[in-house]
Design an enzyme around this catalytic site. Structure first.
Site, PDB file in Angstrom:
ATOM      1  N   GLY A  65      20.779   0.800  -4.135  1.00 34.21           N
ATOM      2  CA  GLY A  65      20.492   2.135  -4.665  1.00 34.21           C
ATOM      3  C   GLY A  65      20.648   2.143  -6.169  1.00 34.21           C
TER       4      GLY A  65
ATOM      5  N   CYS B  38     -12.044  -3.663  -4.786  1.00 35.70           N
ATOM      6  CA  CYS B  38     -13.077  -2.719  -4.382  1.00 35.70           C
ATOM      7  C   CYS B  38     -12.396  -1.556  -3.661  1.00 35.70           C
ATOM      8  CB  CYS B  38     -14.104  -3.397  -3.489  1.00 35.70           C
ATOM      9  SG  CYS B  38     -15.483  -2.299  -3.182  1.00 35.70           S
TER      10      CYS B  38
END
Ligand SMILES: Cc1ncc(COP(=O)(O)O)c(C=O)c1O
Length: 378
Positions: A218, A323
């Site tokens: 964290g 793409c």
């Protein structure tokens, strides 16, 4: 930080896209964190998922770190670099019985995150030490995808099941030697992190065989230049305060990005600058197949124009060559870009290459290691 001229040389010699890691920075981060743990009976277990590059593992092993693994493949990988089973935490998500068997046989610290596994452990490994991953029901983490300790998260045994858990531990004669919590990645508020600490320390009296508490990670890192760093001192003061009553217990932390994010850069080349009535697009020679974080998590990554750092600023969407919609940065002000310019996407050392794919059948980027004056290609 690696010098701009050296990065340009690396781009020229090794080509782009390339990840470049600064080993000296990894060492520095580890030593800084270790310094913050002074006074605590604590060990650092690097979260291998962030970046399993051999040189990084080797370096952290030399410095005395342990590791945290989330798959058996990661466990097997770290064994190759000299980590002992006793230094390996194994915190899997939904493991198979086969994976658990391998981990238990090896003797790594296994963290079980669901009540449903406990009868199997008792039957197959009676009396063997095992740890538990708990879920305190705290929402913390930079994005919903990386918040891992809230009520709707798949991770850990929920706080509401603690009574049932205690009954099972007793009935099955389980030897629970560790409790684990991981609030999430990049936790913004210190209160969310300390809630995890308070939750685990509050449970200590119920588990007489405990040897350690594992507070996961964290640890927040600044991705934007102006973002403040996490107040580690305040966090560690809180941990020390809560651990005062439990001198017999060891504390464990599992930092990933804290140790390696800053050390890494993704070098990319501008293929085209496309100017439309609506936008300037800088089309680069990589995409989310090589660096997923901006697209998957909406993460900010700072981008530097290494080729012309002092050119007049303009706004660009920095877009990839897949793409598909793959935008690294929107409306980002950058020194005027030209085709052929080399860009450095910063804080790419964690969750970069390791999440890369061959999408669109593009090859993977290279990884280059800089260690002082030495450069390694892999
Ligand atoms: C169980 C566990 N420990 C440690 C970490 C490392 O987190 P970070 O890279 O944010 O330090 C993670 C990643 O989310 C994790 O799932």
């Amino acid at each position: 930080m690696i010098d701009r001229k050296l990065l340009l040389q690396i781009a020229q010699i090794y080509g782009t896209p390339s990840y470049v890691y600064d080993l000296e920075d990894v060492r520095q981060r580890y030593l800084d964190l270790k310094d913050q743990l002074k006074g605590l009976n604590a060990t650092i277990h690097y979260a291998v998922k962030a970046n399993p590059h051999p040189k990084i593992l080797h370096t952290l092993h030399e410095l005395g770190a342990g590791v945290d693994c989330v798959s058996f493949q990661e466990v097997a990988h770290t064994l190759k670099f000299g980590f002992l089973p006793s230094e390996i935490l194994y915190t899997p998500s939904c493991p198979s019985e086969e994976e658990l068997t391998k981990a238990m046989e090896l003797g790594v610290h296994v963290h079980i995150g669901a009540l449903e596994y406990l009868p199997w452990i008792a039957k197959n490994y009676p009396g063997r030490p095992v740890g538990l991953r708990l879920n305190p029901g705290v929402y913390g983490g930079a994005t919903p995808k990386t918040a891992t300790a809230h009520k709707n998260s798949k991770f850990g045994i929920p706080a509401e099941q603690i009574d049932r858990l205690l009954e099972m531990v007793k009935k099955l004669s389980l030897q629970i030697t560790g409790l684990h919590v991981h609030i999430g990645s990049d936790v913004e508020s210190l209160n969310d992190l300390t809630a995890g600490v308070d939750f685990l320390t509050g449970l200590v009296p119920y588990f007489p065989d405990l040897q350690y508490l594992d507070f996961g990670s964290g640890f927040k890192v600044p991705y934007k230049p102006e973002e403040p760093a996490m107040d580690l001192t305040a966090y560690m003061d809180h941990v020390a305060q809560r651990m005062k009553n439990f001198p017999h217990l060891q504390v464990k932390f599992e930092p990933g990005k804290y140790l390696v994010a800053r050390s890494g850069i993704l070098l990319m080349r501008v293929n085209v600058v496309k100017r439309t009535p609506y936008k300037n697009f800088a089309g680069v020679n990589t995409g989310f197949n090589h660096m997923l974080r901006p697209m998957y998590y909406g993460a900010y990554h700072h981008i530097v124009n290494l080729s012309a750092p002092n050119a007049k600023p303009e706004k660009y969407d920095v877009v990839g060559n897949l793409c598909e919609e793959d935008t690294f940065a929107r409306n980002r002000e950058l020194p005027r870009l030209e085709p052929g310019h080399i860009l450095a996407l910063q804080n790419a050392g964690a969750y970069g290459f390791v999440m890369a794919s061959h999408y669109n059948l593009r090859p993977l980027p290279q990884e280059i290691i800089v260690d002082g004056t030495r450069i390694y290609e892999s």
